[in-house]
Design a protein around this motif. Sequence first.
Motif, mmCIF file in Angstrom:
data_model
loop_
_atom_site.group_PDB
_atom_site.id
_atom_site.type_symbol
_atom_site.label_atom_id
_atom_site.label_comp_id
_atom_site.label_asym_id
_atom_site.label_seq_id
_atom_site.Cartn_x
_atom_site.Cartn_y
_atom_site.Cartn_z
ATOM 1 N N MET A 107 32.052 17.432 60.039
ATOM 2 C CA MET A 107 32.640 18.722 60.419
ATOM 3 C C MET A 107 32.358 18.978 61.890
ATOM 4 O O MET A 107 31.224 18.849 62.351
ATOM 5 C CB MET A 107 32.067 19.843 59.553
ATOM 6 N N ILE A 108 33.376 19.356 62.647
ATOM 7 C CA ILE A 108 33.249 19.576 64.083
ATOM 8 C C ILE A 108 32.770 20.994 64.358
ATOM 9 O O ILE A 108 33.290 21.964 63.797
ATOM 10 C CB ILE A 108 34.605 19.340 64.783
ATOM 11 N N PRO A 162 39.137 29.299 53.235
ATOM 12 C CA PRO A 162 38.786 29.507 54.641
ATOM 13 C C PRO A 162 38.908 28.240 55.467
ATOM 14 O O PRO A 162 38.839 27.119 54.955
ATOM 15 C CB PRO A 162 37.336 29.992 54.572
ATOM 16 N N THR A 163 39.090 28.439 56.753
ATOM 17 C CA THR A 163 39.224 27.329 57.691
ATOM 18 C C THR A 163 38.141 27.337 58.765
ATOM 19 O O THR A 163 38.024 26.375 59.525
ATOM 20 C CB THR A 163 40.603 27.391 58.377
ATOM 21 N N VAL A 164 37.367 28.414 58.843
ATOM 22 C CA VAL A 164 36.302 28.533 59.836
ATOM 23 C C VAL A 164 35.052 29.032 59.122
ATOM 24 O O VAL A 164 35.125 29.952 58.298
ATOM 25 C CB VAL A 164 36.682 29.512 60.961
ATOM 26 N N CYS A 178 30.232 24.048 54.153
ATOM 27 C CA CYS A 178 30.053 23.586 55.540
ATOM 28 C C CYS A 178 28.711 22.880 55.724
ATOM 29 O O CYS A 178 28.221 22.751 56.847
ATOM 30 C CB CYS A 178 30.204 24.745 56.527
ATOM 31 N N ARG A 179 28.119 22.446 54.602
ATOM 32 C CA ARG A 179 26.875 21.688 54.608
ATOM 33 C C ARG A 179 25.715 22.447 55.244
ATOM 34 O O ARG A 179 24.915 21.889 55.993
ATOM 35 C CB ARG A 179 27.073 20.335 55.298
ATOM 36 N N ARG A 180 25.635 23.708 54.935
ATOM 37 C CA ARG A 180 24.520 24.553 55.343
ATOM 38 C C ARG A 180 24.027 25.332 54.121
ATOM 39 O O ARG A 180 24.668 25.312 53.069
ATOM 40 C CB ARG A 180 24.949 25.516 56.449
ATOM 41 N N MET A 181 22.935 26.063 54.280
ATOM 42 C CA MET A 181 22.425 26.825 53.143
ATOM 43 C C MET A 181 23.313 28.030 52.835
ATOM 44 O O MET A 181 23.665 28.291 51.693
ATOM 45 C CB MET A 181 20.998 27.296 53.433
ATOM 46 N N HIS A 182 23.683 28.771 53.869
ATOM 47 C CA HIS A 182 24.523 29.961 53.689
ATOM 48 C C HIS A 182 25.519 30.028 54.846
ATOM 49 O O HIS A 182 25.310 29.439 55.914
ATOM 50 C CB HIS A 182 23.679 31.239 53.665
ATOM 51 N N ALA A 183 26.596 30.759 54.639
ATOM 52 C CA ALA A 183 27.603 30.925 55.697
ATOM 53 C C ALA A 183 28.517 32.095 55.352
ATOM 54 O O ALA A 183 28.612 32.523 54.194
ATOM 55 C CB ALA A 183 28.430 29.654 55.859
ATOM 56 N N GLU A 184 29.172 32.612 56.383
ATOM 57 C CA GLU A 184 30.327 33.482 56.193
ATOM 58 C C GLU A 184 31.553 32.675 56.583
ATOM 59 O O GLU A 184 31.488 31.825 57.482
ATOM 60 C CB GLU A 184 30.205 34.751 57.042
#
Length: 216
Positions: A1-2, A149-151, A196-202
Amino acid sequence: MIDLHALHLAEVAVLGAHCDDIALGVGGTLLTLSSISPGIRVRALVLSGGESRREIEERHALAALCPGADVELDVLDVPDGHAPAYWEPIKTALEGFRHRCAPDIVFAPQRGDAHQDHRLLAELVPTVFRDQLVLGYEILKWESDTPKPTVYHPLTLAVAEEKARVLIKHYPSQTDRDWFDEESFLGLSRLRGVQCRRMHAEAFVLEKMTVRFGRT
Protein backbone atom coordinates in the motif's frame (compact mmCIF):
# COMPACT_ATOMS: atom_id res chain seq x y z
CA MET A 1 0.00 0.00 0.00
CA ILE A 2 1.41 3.39 -1.02
CA ASP A 3 1.63 6.15 1.60
CA LEU A 4 0.96 9.75 0.61
CA HIS A 5 2.07 12.33 3.17
CA ALA A 6 0.23 15.62 3.63
CA LEU A 7 2.82 17.92 5.17
CA HIS A 8 2.48 21.34 6.79
CA LEU A 9 -1.31 21.53 7.03
CA ALA A 10 -2.35 24.96 8.24
CA GLU A 11 -6.14 24.66 8.08
CA VAL A 12 -8.79 21.99 7.63
CA ALA A 13 -12.54 22.29 7.13
CA VAL A 14 -14.91 19.74 8.63
CA LEU A 15 -18.59 19.63 7.75
CA GLY A 16 -21.41 17.61 9.23
CA ALA A 17 -25.16 17.40 8.83
CA HIS A 18 -25.71 16.73 12.54
CA CYS A 19 -23.88 17.28 15.78
CA ASP A 20 -21.75 14.13 16.29
CA ASP A 21 -21.25 13.39 12.55
CA ILE A 22 -17.81 15.01 12.55
CA ALA A 23 -16.70 13.20 15.70
CA LEU A 24 -17.94 9.86 14.38
CA GLY A 25 -16.37 10.25 10.97
CA VAL A 26 -13.13 12.11 11.53
CA GLY A 27 -12.64 12.40 15.30
CA GLY A 28 -9.46 10.32 15.36
CA THR A 29 -7.99 12.29 12.49
CA LEU A 30 -8.71 15.57 14.29
CA LEU A 31 -7.00 14.25 17.41
CA THR A 32 -3.96 13.28 15.34
CA LEU A 33 -3.78 16.57 13.43
CA SER A 34 -4.09 18.60 16.62
CA SER A 35 -1.23 16.59 18.14
CA ILE A 36 1.20 16.88 15.25
CA SER A 37 0.25 20.43 14.17
CA PRO A 38 -0.29 22.58 17.28
CA GLY A 39 -2.35 25.65 16.47
CA ILE A 40 -3.84 24.17 13.30
CA ARG A 41 -6.99 26.00 12.24
CA VAL A 42 -10.11 23.83 12.31
CA ARG A 43 -13.14 25.41 10.67
CA ALA A 44 -16.36 23.49 11.24
CA LEU A 45 -19.93 23.79 9.99
CA VAL A 46 -22.87 21.67 11.14
CA LEU A 47 -26.27 21.97 9.50
CA SER A 48 -28.61 21.17 12.40
CA GLY A 49 -28.82 21.53 16.15
CA GLY A 50 -28.29 25.28 16.45
CA GLU A 51 -29.13 26.79 19.86
CA SER A 52 -29.95 23.40 21.34
CA ARG A 53 -28.43 20.89 23.74
CA ARG A 54 -26.81 19.21 20.77
CA GLU A 55 -24.86 22.36 19.86
CA ILE A 56 -23.46 22.46 23.39
CA GLU A 57 -22.42 18.81 23.04
CA GLU A 58 -20.76 19.54 19.72
CA ARG A 59 -18.73 22.45 21.04
CA HIS A 60 -17.44 20.43 23.99
CA ALA A 61 -16.63 17.45 21.77
CA LEU A 62 -14.72 19.50 19.19
CA ALA A 63 -12.73 21.17 21.97
CA ALA A 64 -11.80 17.71 23.26
CA LEU A 65 -10.92 16.40 19.79
CA CYS A 66 -8.85 19.46 18.84
CA PRO A 67 -6.72 20.34 21.88
CA GLY A 68 -4.48 23.29 21.15
CA ALA A 69 -6.11 23.97 17.79
CA ASP A 70 -7.75 27.20 16.66
CA VAL A 71 -11.36 26.01 16.36
CA GLU A 72 -14.30 27.92 14.92
CA LEU A 73 -17.70 26.23 14.76
CA ASP A 74 -20.95 27.34 13.15
CA VAL A 75 -24.12 25.35 13.87
CA LEU A 76 -27.22 26.00 11.77
CA ASP A 77 -30.82 25.17 12.68
CA VAL A 78 -31.92 23.07 9.68
CA PRO A 79 -34.47 20.53 10.99
CA ASP A 80 -33.00 17.06 11.43
CA GLY A 81 -34.06 14.80 8.57
CA HIS A 82 -35.31 17.62 6.34
CA ALA A 83 -32.14 18.98 4.72
CA PRO A 84 -33.32 18.36 1.11
CA ALA A 85 -36.19 20.80 1.70
CA TYR A 86 -33.63 23.44 2.71
CA TRP A 87 -31.35 23.10 -0.30
CA GLU A 88 -31.10 26.83 -1.03
CA PRO A 89 -30.26 28.08 2.51
CA ILE A 90 -27.79 25.22 2.93
CA LYS A 91 -26.05 26.06 -0.33
CA THR A 92 -25.93 29.73 0.68
CA ALA A 93 -24.50 28.83 4.10
CA LEU A 94 -21.85 26.63 2.50
CA GLU A 95 -20.81 29.40 0.14
CA GLY A 96 -20.53 31.83 3.06
CA PHE A 97 -18.50 29.29 5.01
CA ARG A 98 -16.21 28.79 2.02
CA HIS A 99 -15.42 32.50 1.93
CA ARG A 100 -14.46 32.47 5.62
CA CYS A 101 -11.90 29.69 5.38
CA ALA A 102 -9.02 28.49 3.23
CA PRO A 103 -8.58 24.80 4.05
CA ASP A 104 -5.88 22.51 2.77
CA ILE A 105 -8.23 19.52 3.17
CA VAL A 106 -12.01 19.29 3.49
CA PHE A 107 -13.73 16.48 5.39
CA ALA A 108 -17.42 15.89 4.72
CA PRO A 109 -19.86 12.96 4.52
CA GLN A 110 -19.44 10.54 1.63
CA ARG A 111 -21.89 10.58 -1.29
CA GLY A 112 -23.15 7.02 -0.80
CA ASP A 113 -24.53 7.70 2.68
CA ALA A 114 -28.12 6.45 3.08
CA HIS A 115 -29.22 9.37 5.29
CA GLN A 116 -30.72 12.13 3.18
CA ASP A 117 -29.11 14.93 5.21
CA HIS A 118 -25.64 13.41 4.96
CA ARG A 119 -26.06 12.69 1.27
CA LEU A 120 -27.22 16.21 0.40
CA LEU A 121 -24.26 17.75 2.19
CA ALA A 122 -21.90 15.32 0.46
CA GLU A 123 -23.28 16.34 -2.92
CA LEU A 124 -23.05 20.06 -2.24
CA VAL A 125 -19.58 20.28 -0.71
CA PRO A 126 -17.63 19.64 -3.97
CA THR A 127 -19.69 22.31 -5.74
CA VAL A 128 -18.38 24.87 -3.25
CA PHE A 129 -14.88 23.56 -2.47
CA ARG A 130 -13.70 23.06 -6.05
CA ASP A 131 -9.96 23.50 -5.52
CA GLN A 132 -9.46 21.51 -2.31
CA LEU A 133 -8.92 17.85 -1.57
CA VAL A 134 -12.30 16.58 -0.34
CA LEU A 135 -12.37 13.36 1.67
CA GLY A 136 -15.75 11.77 2.36
CA TYR A 137 -15.96 10.20 5.81
CA GLU A 138 -18.24 7.38 6.93
CA ILE A 139 -20.82 7.72 9.70
CA LEU A 140 -21.53 4.65 11.78
CA LYS A 141 -25.28 3.97 12.13
CA TRP A 142 -27.85 1.21 11.71
CA GLU A 143 -28.25 1.55 7.92
CA SER A 144 -26.22 -0.91 5.83
CA ASP A 145 -24.53 1.82 3.80
CA THR A 146 -20.92 1.15 4.77
CA PRO A 147 -18.82 2.44 1.86
CA LYS A 148 -15.87 0.90 0.04
CA PRO A 149 -13.21 3.40 1.13
CA THR A 150 -10.24 4.36 -0.99
CA VAL A 151 -8.20 6.36 1.54
CA TYR A 152 -7.16 5.28 5.02
CA HIS A 153 -5.72 7.31 7.88
CA PRO A 154 -4.06 4.98 10.42
CA LEU A 155 -4.75 5.69 14.10
CA THR A 156 -2.82 4.62 17.13
CA LEU A 157 -4.72 2.51 19.64
CA ALA A 158 -4.54 5.42 22.09
CA VAL A 159 -6.15 7.79 19.59
CA ALA A 160 -8.87 5.29 18.65
CA GLU A 161 -9.71 4.77 22.32
CA GLU A 162 -9.68 8.50 23.05
CA LYS A 163 -12.08 9.13 20.16
CA ALA A 164 -14.45 6.51 21.58
CA ARG A 165 -14.24 8.08 25.06
CA VAL A 166 -14.98 11.55 23.67
CA LEU A 167 -18.05 10.28 21.83
CA ILE A 168 -19.50 8.65 24.94
CA LYS A 169 -18.63 11.53 27.26
CA HIS A 170 -19.72 14.47 25.16
CA TYR A 171 -22.81 13.15 23.38
CA PRO A 172 -25.04 11.92 26.23
CA SER A 173 -28.11 12.65 24.10
CA GLN A 174 -27.09 9.80 21.79
CA THR A 175 -26.18 7.08 24.26
CA ASP A 176 -29.67 5.55 24.23
CA ARG A 177 -29.03 4.34 20.66
CA ASP A 178 -28.26 0.64 20.76
CA TRP A 179 -25.17 1.02 18.53
CA PHE A 180 -23.69 4.11 20.19
CA ASP A 181 -20.98 2.52 22.33
CA GLU A 182 -17.21 2.16 22.49
CA GLU A 183 -17.33 -1.41 21.20
CA SER A 184 -18.98 -0.25 17.96
CA PHE A 185 -16.58 2.65 17.47
CA LEU A 186 -13.49 0.53 18.07
CA GLY A 187 -14.87 -2.31 15.98
CA LEU A 188 -15.18 -0.09 12.91
CA SER A 189 -11.76 1.51 13.37
CA ARG A 190 -10.22 -1.94 13.86
CA LEU A 191 -11.82 -3.16 10.62
CA ARG A 192 -10.43 -0.17 8.74
CA GLY A 193 -7.07 -0.82 10.36
CA VAL A 194 -7.08 -4.39 9.07
CA GLN A 195 -7.76 -3.09 5.57
CA CYS A 196 -4.65 -0.89 5.64
CA ARG A 197 -2.45 -3.23 7.70
CA ARG A 198 -2.57 -1.14 10.85
CA MET A 199 -4.24 -1.62 14.22
CA HIS A 200 -6.88 1.09 13.74
CA ALA A 201 -7.80 3.63 11.07
CA GLU A 202 -10.43 6.01 9.80
CA ALA A 203 -11.43 5.53 6.19
CA PHE A 204 -12.55 7.94 3.50
CA VAL A 205 -13.93 8.02 -0.02
CA LEU A 206 -11.81 10.20 -2.28
CA GLU A 207 -13.76 12.84 -4.19
CA LYS A 208 -11.10 13.83 -6.74
CA MET A 209 -7.36 14.55 -6.82
CA THR A 210 -4.42 15.02 -9.13
CA VAL A 211 -1.04 13.32 -8.88
CA ARG A 212 2.30 14.64 -10.16
CA PHE A 213 5.40 12.64 -11.00
CA GLY A 214 8.93 13.93 -11.18
CA ARG A 215 9.58 17.65 -10.93
CA THR A 216 6.61 18.92 -12.96
